[in-house]
Design a protein around this motif. Structure first.
Motif, PDB file in Angstrom:
ATOM      1  N   MET A  50     -82.417  30.608   6.368  1.00  0.00           N
ATOM      2  CA  MET A  50     -81.620  31.201   7.441  1.00  0.00           C
ATOM      3  C   MET A  50     -82.502  31.580   8.622  1.00  0.00           C
ATOM      4  O   MET A  50     -82.121  31.400   9.783  1.00  0.00           O
ATOM      5  N   ASN A  51     -83.685  32.100   8.333  1.00  0.00           N
ATOM      6  CA  ASN A  51     -84.597  32.472   9.420  1.00  0.00           C
ATOM      7  C   ASN A  51     -84.996  31.250  10.234  1.00  0.00           C
ATOM      8  O   ASN A  51     -85.045  31.289  11.471  1.00  0.00           O
ATOM      9  N   LEU A  52     -85.304  30.151   9.542  1.00  0.00           N
ATOM     10  CA  LEU A  52     -85.686  28.932  10.246  1.00  0.00           C
ATOM     11  C   LEU A  52     -84.516  28.413  11.086  1.00  0.00           C
ATOM     12  O   LEU A  52     -84.701  27.980  12.233  1.00  0.00           O
ATOM     13  N   ALA A  53     -83.314  28.491  10.535  1.00  0.00           N
ATOM     14  CA  ALA A  53     -82.142  28.009  11.266  1.00  0.00           C
ATOM     15  C   ALA A  53     -81.920  28.807  12.543  1.00  0.00           C
ATOM     16  O   ALA A  53     -81.679  28.243  13.613  1.00  0.00           O
ATOM     17  N   VAL A  54     -82.021  30.126  12.442  1.00  0.00           N
ATOM     18  CA  VAL A  54     -81.776  30.942  13.631  1.00  0.00           C
ATOM     19  C   VAL A  54     -82.892  30.774  14.648  1.00  0.00           C
ATOM     20  O   VAL A  54     -82.659  30.811  15.860  1.00  0.00           O
ATOM     21  N   LEU A  75     -80.761  22.536   6.381  1.00  0.00           N
ATOM     22  CA  LEU A  75     -81.020  23.204   7.654  1.00  0.00           C
ATOM     23  C   LEU A  75     -79.808  23.074   8.582  1.00  0.00           C
ATOM     24  O   LEU A  75     -79.407  24.044   9.232  1.00  0.00           O
ATOM     25  N   ALA A  76     -79.220  21.887   8.606  1.00  0.00           N
ATOM     26  CA  ALA A  76     -78.020  21.693   9.420  1.00  0.00           C
ATOM     27  C   ALA A  76     -76.881  22.561   8.914  1.00  0.00           C
ATOM     28  O   ALA A  76     -76.130  23.157   9.702  1.00  0.00           O
ATOM     29  N   GLY A  77     -76.745  22.660   7.595  1.00  0.00           N
ATOM     30  CA  GLY A  77     -75.693  23.496   7.024  1.00  0.00           C
ATOM     31  C   GLY A  77     -75.904  24.968   7.330  1.00  0.00           C
ATOM     32  O   GLY A  77     -74.952  25.708   7.596  1.00  0.00           O
ATOM     33  N   ALA A  78     -77.162  25.406   7.298  1.00  0.00           N
ATOM     34  CA  ALA A  78     -77.464  26.798   7.621  1.00  0.00           C
ATOM     35  C   ALA A  78     -77.121  27.108   9.079  1.00  0.00           C
ATOM     36  O   ALA A  78     -76.586  28.171   9.398  1.00  0.00           O
ATOM     37  N   LYS A  79     -77.419  26.174   9.977  1.00  0.00           N
ATOM     38  CA  LYS A  79     -77.065  26.363  11.388  1.00  0.00           C
ATOM     39  C   LYS A  79     -75.550  26.454  11.549  1.00  0.00           C
ATOM     40  O   LYS A  79     -75.041  27.282  12.304  1.00  0.00           O
ATOM     41  N   ALA A 113     -74.734  35.004  16.456  1.00  0.00           N
ATOM     42  CA  ALA A 113     -75.712  34.784  15.391  1.00  0.00           C
ATOM     43  C   ALA A 113     -77.085  35.297  15.801  1.00  0.00           C
ATOM     44  O   ALA A 113     -77.816  35.882  14.986  1.00  0.00           O
ATOM     45  N   SER A 114     -77.454  35.111  17.062  1.00  0.00           N
ATOM     46  CA  SER A 114     -78.769  35.540  17.533  1.00  0.00           C
ATOM     47  C   SER A 114     -78.897  37.059  17.508  1.00  0.00           C
ATOM     48  O   SER A 114     -79.937  37.592  17.110  1.00  0.00           O
ATOM     49  N   ILE A 115     -77.840  37.753  17.944  1.00  0.00           N
ATOM     50  CA  ILE A 115     -77.875  39.216  17.929  1.00  0.00           C
ATOM     51  C   ILE A 115     -77.987  39.737  16.499  1.00  0.00           C
ATOM     52  O   ILE A 115     -78.736  40.681  16.209  1.00  0.00           O
ATOM     53  N   GLN A 116     -77.264  39.105  15.578  1.00  0.00           N
ATOM     54  CA  GLN A 116     -77.367  39.503  14.167  1.00  0.00           C
ATOM     55  C   GLN A 116     -78.773  39.268  13.635  1.00  0.00           C
ATOM     56  O   GLN A 116     -79.304  40.075  12.863  1.00  0.00           O
ATOM     57  N   ALA A 117     -79.367  38.173  14.047  1.00  0.00           N
ATOM     58  CA  ALA A 117     -80.726  37.861  13.585  1.00  0.00           C
ATOM     59  C   ALA A 117     -81.731  38.858  14.149  1.00  0.00           C
ATOM     60  O   ALA A 117     -82.691  39.237  13.469  1.00  0.00           O
ATOM     61  N   LEU A 129     -74.389  29.805  10.436  1.00  0.00           N
ATOM     62  CA  LEU A 129     -74.752  30.848  11.390  1.00  0.00           C
ATOM     63  C   LEU A 129     -73.710  30.989  12.486  1.00  0.00           C
ATOM     64  O   LEU A 129     -73.318  32.104  12.836  1.00  0.00           O
ATOM     65  N   VAL A 130     -73.272  29.869  13.037  1.00  0.00           N
ATOM     66  CA  VAL A 130     -72.327  29.942  14.141  1.00  0.00           C
ATOM     67  C   VAL A 130     -70.900  30.178  13.669  1.00  0.00           C
ATOM     68  O   VAL A 130     -70.074  30.689  14.430  1.00  0.00           O
ATOM     69  N   GLU A 131     -70.589  29.838  12.424  1.00  0.00           N
ATOM     70  CA  GLU A 131     -69.221  29.992  11.944  1.00  0.00           C
ATOM     71  C   GLU A 131     -69.000  31.271  11.145  1.00  0.00           C
ATOM     72  O   GLU A 131     -67.903  31.838  11.171  1.00  0.00           O
ATOM     73  N   LYS A 132     -70.036  31.741  10.430  1.00  0.00           N
ATOM     74  CA  LYS A 132     -69.888  32.911   9.578  1.00  0.00           C
ATOM     75  C   LYS A 132     -70.739  34.094  10.022  1.00  0.00           C
ATOM     76  O   LYS A 132     -70.406  35.244   9.740  1.00  0.00           O
ATOM     77  N   GLY A 133     -71.861  33.810  10.675  1.00  0.00           N
ATOM     78  CA  GLY A 133     -72.779  34.875  11.050  1.00  0.00           C
ATOM     79  C   GLY A 133     -73.904  35.005  10.043  1.00  0.00           C
ATOM     80  O   GLY A 133     -73.826  34.522   8.911  1.00  0.00           O
ATOM     81  N   TYR A 134     -74.964  35.685  10.451  1.00  0.00           N
ATOM     82  CA  TYR A 134     -76.161  35.793   9.626  1.00  0.00           C
ATOM     83  C   TYR A 134     -75.885  36.556   8.330  1.00  0.00           C
ATOM     84  O   TYR A 134     -76.201  36.101   7.234  1.00  0.00           O
ATOM     85  N   GLY A 135     -75.304  37.747   8.473  1.00  0.00           N
ATOM     86  CA  GLY A 135     -75.138  38.617   7.313  1.00  0.00           C
ATOM     87  C   GLY A 135     -74.083  38.169   6.324  1.00  0.00           C
ATOM     88  O   GLY A 135     -74.116  38.564   5.156  1.00  0.00           O
TER      89      GLY A 135
END
Length: 209
Positions: free
Chosen positions: A68-72, A26-30, A119-123, A33-39
Protein backbone atom coordinates in the motif's frame (compact mmCIF):
# COMPACT_ATOMS: atom_id res chain seq x y z
CA UNK A 1 -6.70 20.96 -19.76
CA UNK A 2 -5.80 17.31 -19.90
CA UNK A 3 -5.58 15.64 -16.50
CA UNK A 4 -4.20 12.16 -15.99
CA UNK A 5 -6.76 9.54 -14.99
CA UNK A 6 -5.94 7.39 -11.98
CA UNK A 7 -8.23 4.44 -12.60
CA UNK A 8 -5.82 1.53 -12.99
CA UNK A 9 -6.39 -1.15 -15.63
CA UNK A 10 -4.90 -4.62 -15.19
CA UNK A 11 -6.58 -6.65 -17.93
CA UNK A 12 -3.45 -6.89 -20.09
CA UNK A 13 -1.27 -8.37 -17.34
CA UNK A 14 -0.08 -11.97 -17.54
CA UNK A 15 -1.21 -13.27 -14.16
CA UNK A 16 0.50 -16.63 -14.60
CA UNK A 17 4.02 -15.17 -14.47
CA UNK A 18 5.58 -14.04 -11.17
CA UNK A 19 6.28 -10.58 -12.58
CA UNK A 20 2.72 -10.41 -13.89
CA UNK A 21 1.34 -11.08 -10.43
CA UNK A 22 3.63 -8.48 -8.88
CA UNK A 23 2.51 -5.82 -11.36
CA UNK A 24 -1.11 -6.83 -10.94
CA UNK A 25 -0.89 -6.52 -7.17
CA UNK A 26 0.51 -3.00 -7.42
CA UNK A 27 -2.18 -2.04 -9.92
CA UNK A 28 -4.82 -3.57 -7.66
CA UNK A 29 -3.50 -1.67 -4.65
CA UNK A 30 -3.70 1.60 -6.59
CA UNK A 31 -7.25 0.81 -7.60
CA UNK A 32 -8.20 0.09 -3.99
CA UNK A 33 -6.60 3.34 -2.85
CA UNK A 34 -8.78 5.45 -5.10
CA UNK A 35 -11.94 3.39 -4.63
CA UNK A 36 -11.77 2.39 -0.94
CA UNK A 37 -9.12 4.58 0.66
CA UNK A 38 -5.95 3.71 2.53
CA UNK A 39 -7.44 2.69 5.87
CA UNK A 40 -10.34 0.66 4.48
CA UNK A 41 -8.36 -1.54 2.09
CA UNK A 42 -7.64 -5.13 3.16
CA UNK A 43 -5.24 -7.65 1.68
CA UNK A 44 -8.23 -9.57 0.35
CA UNK A 45 -9.49 -6.41 -1.38
CA UNK A 46 -6.16 -6.07 -3.17
CA UNK A 47 -6.14 -9.73 -4.20
CA UNK A 48 -9.65 -9.45 -5.60
CA UNK A 49 -8.88 -6.19 -7.44
CA UNK A 50 -5.70 -7.61 -8.95
CA UNK A 51 -6.79 -11.15 -9.74
CA UNK A 52 -3.63 -12.39 -7.99
CA UNK A 53 -3.39 -14.89 -5.13
CA UNK A 54 -3.77 -13.54 -1.60
CA UNK A 55 -0.52 -15.19 -0.52
CA UNK A 56 1.42 -13.52 -3.29
CA UNK A 57 1.25 -10.18 -1.46
CA UNK A 58 3.68 -11.40 1.17
CA UNK A 59 5.85 -13.15 -1.40
CA UNK A 60 6.32 -10.09 -3.61
CA UNK A 61 6.06 -7.18 -1.15
CA UNK A 62 6.55 -8.57 2.33
CA UNK A 63 3.27 -7.24 3.68
CA UNK A 64 0.08 -5.50 2.69
CA UNK A 65 1.29 -2.27 4.32
CA UNK A 66 4.47 -2.19 2.24
CA UNK A 67 2.46 -2.76 -0.93
CA UNK A 68 0.00 0.00 0.00
CA UNK A 69 2.84 2.38 0.79
CA UNK A 70 4.44 1.76 -2.60
CA UNK A 71 1.10 2.25 -4.34
CA UNK A 72 0.42 5.58 -2.67
CA UNK A 73 3.97 6.77 -3.32
CA UNK A 74 3.63 5.99 -7.02
CA UNK A 75 0.28 7.77 -7.22
CA UNK A 76 1.70 10.73 -5.30
CA UNK A 77 4.61 10.83 -7.74
CA UNK A 78 2.15 11.02 -10.63
CA UNK A 79 0.37 13.90 -8.88
CA UNK A 80 3.70 15.62 -8.28
CA UNK A 81 4.52 15.32 -11.99
CA UNK A 82 1.18 16.94 -12.77
CA UNK A 83 1.90 19.84 -10.42
CA UNK A 84 5.34 20.35 -11.97
CA UNK A 85 3.81 20.49 -15.46
CA UNK A 86 1.22 23.04 -14.34
CA UNK A 87 3.83 25.24 -12.67
CA UNK A 88 6.08 24.99 -15.73
CA UNK A 89 3.24 26.21 -17.95
CA UNK A 90 2.28 29.10 -15.67
CA UNK A 91 2.66 32.42 -17.43
CA UNK A 92 3.19 35.84 -15.91
CA UNK A 93 5.64 38.70 -15.90
CA UNK A 94 6.16 38.62 -12.14
CA UNK A 95 6.71 35.86 -9.62
CA UNK A 96 3.36 36.76 -8.06
CA UNK A 97 1.61 36.35 -11.43
CA UNK A 98 3.21 32.95 -12.00
CA UNK A 99 2.35 31.86 -8.46
CA UNK A 100 -1.29 32.85 -8.94
CA UNK A 101 -1.45 31.08 -12.31
CA UNK A 102 0.09 27.93 -10.83
CA UNK A 103 -2.30 27.73 -7.89
CA UNK A 104 -5.28 28.42 -10.14
CA UNK A 105 -4.23 25.61 -12.49
CA UNK A 106 -3.73 23.22 -9.57
CA UNK A 107 -7.14 24.19 -8.21
CA UNK A 108 -8.74 23.33 -11.56
CA UNK A 109 -7.37 19.75 -11.49
CA UNK A 110 -8.93 18.84 -8.14
CA UNK A 111 -12.43 17.83 -9.30
CA UNK A 112 -10.88 15.29 -11.68
CA UNK A 113 -8.53 13.77 -9.09
CA UNK A 114 -10.76 13.66 -6.01
CA UNK A 115 -10.21 9.97 -5.23
CA UNK A 116 -6.44 10.33 -5.53
CA UNK A 117 -6.41 13.39 -3.27
CA UNK A 118 -8.45 11.55 -0.65
CA UNK A 119 -6.05 8.59 -0.73
CA UNK A 120 -3.05 10.92 -0.47
CA UNK A 121 -4.42 12.73 2.59
CA UNK A 122 -5.10 9.38 4.27
CA UNK A 123 -1.57 8.26 3.48
CA UNK A 124 -0.15 11.46 5.00
CA UNK A 125 -1.99 10.66 8.20
CA UNK A 126 -0.75 7.06 8.11
CA UNK A 127 2.82 8.32 7.68
CA UNK A 128 2.77 9.56 11.27
CA UNK A 129 2.78 5.93 12.37
CA UNK A 130 5.22 4.55 9.77
CA UNK A 131 8.80 5.84 9.90
CA UNK A 132 9.73 4.49 6.48
CA UNK A 133 6.70 6.03 4.80
CA UNK A 134 7.20 9.35 6.61
CA UNK A 135 10.86 9.54 5.57
CA UNK A 136 10.02 8.80 1.95
CA UNK A 137 7.26 11.42 1.93
CA UNK A 138 9.58 13.96 3.55
CA UNK A 139 12.31 13.39 0.96
CA UNK A 140 9.84 13.59 -1.89
CA UNK A 141 8.28 16.77 -0.52
CA UNK A 142 11.71 18.40 -0.19
CA UNK A 143 12.50 17.61 -3.83
CA UNK A 144 9.08 18.92 -4.89
CA UNK A 145 9.56 22.20 -3.03
CA UNK A 146 12.96 22.76 -4.66
CA UNK A 147 11.62 21.96 -8.14
CA UNK A 148 8.58 24.21 -7.72
CA UNK A 149 10.73 27.10 -6.52
CA UNK A 150 13.14 26.70 -9.43
CA UNK A 151 10.30 26.60 -11.96
CA UNK A 152 8.59 29.69 -10.58
CA UNK A 153 11.79 31.67 -10.23
CA UNK A 154 13.01 30.58 -13.66
CA UNK A 155 16.21 28.82 -12.66
CA UNK A 156 17.42 26.18 -15.13
CA UNK A 157 20.39 25.14 -13.01
CA UNK A 158 19.75 21.69 -11.53
CA UNK A 159 22.61 22.27 -9.07
CA UNK A 160 21.30 25.65 -7.90
CA UNK A 161 20.85 25.79 -4.13
CA UNK A 162 17.88 28.01 -3.28
CA UNK A 163 18.37 30.82 -0.79
CA UNK A 164 15.95 31.31 2.09
CA UNK A 165 13.50 33.32 0.01
CA UNK A 166 13.48 30.87 -2.87
CA UNK A 167 13.04 27.93 -0.50
CA UNK A 168 10.13 29.79 1.04
CA UNK A 169 8.44 30.05 -2.35
CA UNK A 170 8.51 26.28 -2.78
CA UNK A 171 7.23 25.71 0.75
CA UNK A 172 4.45 28.25 0.24
CA UNK A 173 3.19 26.63 -2.95
CA UNK A 174 3.38 23.20 -1.33
CA UNK A 175 1.42 24.43 1.70
CA UNK A 176 -1.16 26.17 -0.47
CA UNK A 177 -1.60 23.02 -2.54
CA UNK A 178 -2.19 20.80 0.51
CA UNK A 179 -4.60 23.41 1.84
CA UNK A 180 -6.55 23.55 -1.42
CA UNK A 181 -6.79 19.75 -1.44
CA UNK A 182 -8.06 19.62 2.15
CA UNK A 183 -10.57 22.42 1.53
CA UNK A 184 -11.81 20.73 -1.63
CA UNK A 185 -12.30 17.37 0.09
CA UNK A 186 -14.14 18.87 3.06
CA UNK A 187 -16.21 21.57 1.36
CA UNK A 188 -15.82 21.72 -2.45
CA UNK A 189 -18.21 24.66 -2.76
CA UNK A 190 -15.91 26.83 -0.66
CA UNK A 191 -12.93 26.41 -2.98
CA UNK A 192 -11.87 29.85 -4.28
CA UNK A 193 -12.15 30.59 -7.97
CA UNK A 194 -9.02 31.40 -9.97
CA UNK A 195 -9.78 35.13 -9.85
CA UNK A 196 -10.15 34.99 -6.07
CA UNK A 197 -6.78 33.27 -5.71
CA UNK A 198 -5.12 35.95 -7.80
CA UNK A 199 -6.74 38.83 -5.92
CA UNK A 200 -6.00 37.25 -2.54
CA UNK A 201 -2.30 36.91 -3.36
CA UNK A 202 -2.15 40.49 -4.57
CA UNK A 203 -3.87 41.66 -1.41
CA UNK A 204 -1.42 39.75 0.78
CA UNK A 205 1.47 41.18 -1.20
CA UNK A 206 0.12 44.72 -0.83
CA UNK A 207 -0.34 44.95 -4.58
CA UNK A 208 -4.14 45.19 -4.69
CA UNK A 209 -5.87 47.92 -6.63
Amino acid sequence: MQVRTYKTHVSAIDYDSPMGQKEALLAGAKRCLVEKGYGQTTARDIAEASGAHLGSIGYHYGSKDRLMNLAVLELSSDWGDTIARLVRRANGESLLDRLAASLSAIRDTLPNTKDLQSASIQALAQAQFDDELRTTFANGAADARREIAALLIGSNDDQHQPDAGEAGVGSLVYAFTIGLVAQFLIDPESLPEAEQITEALRLLAGDSD
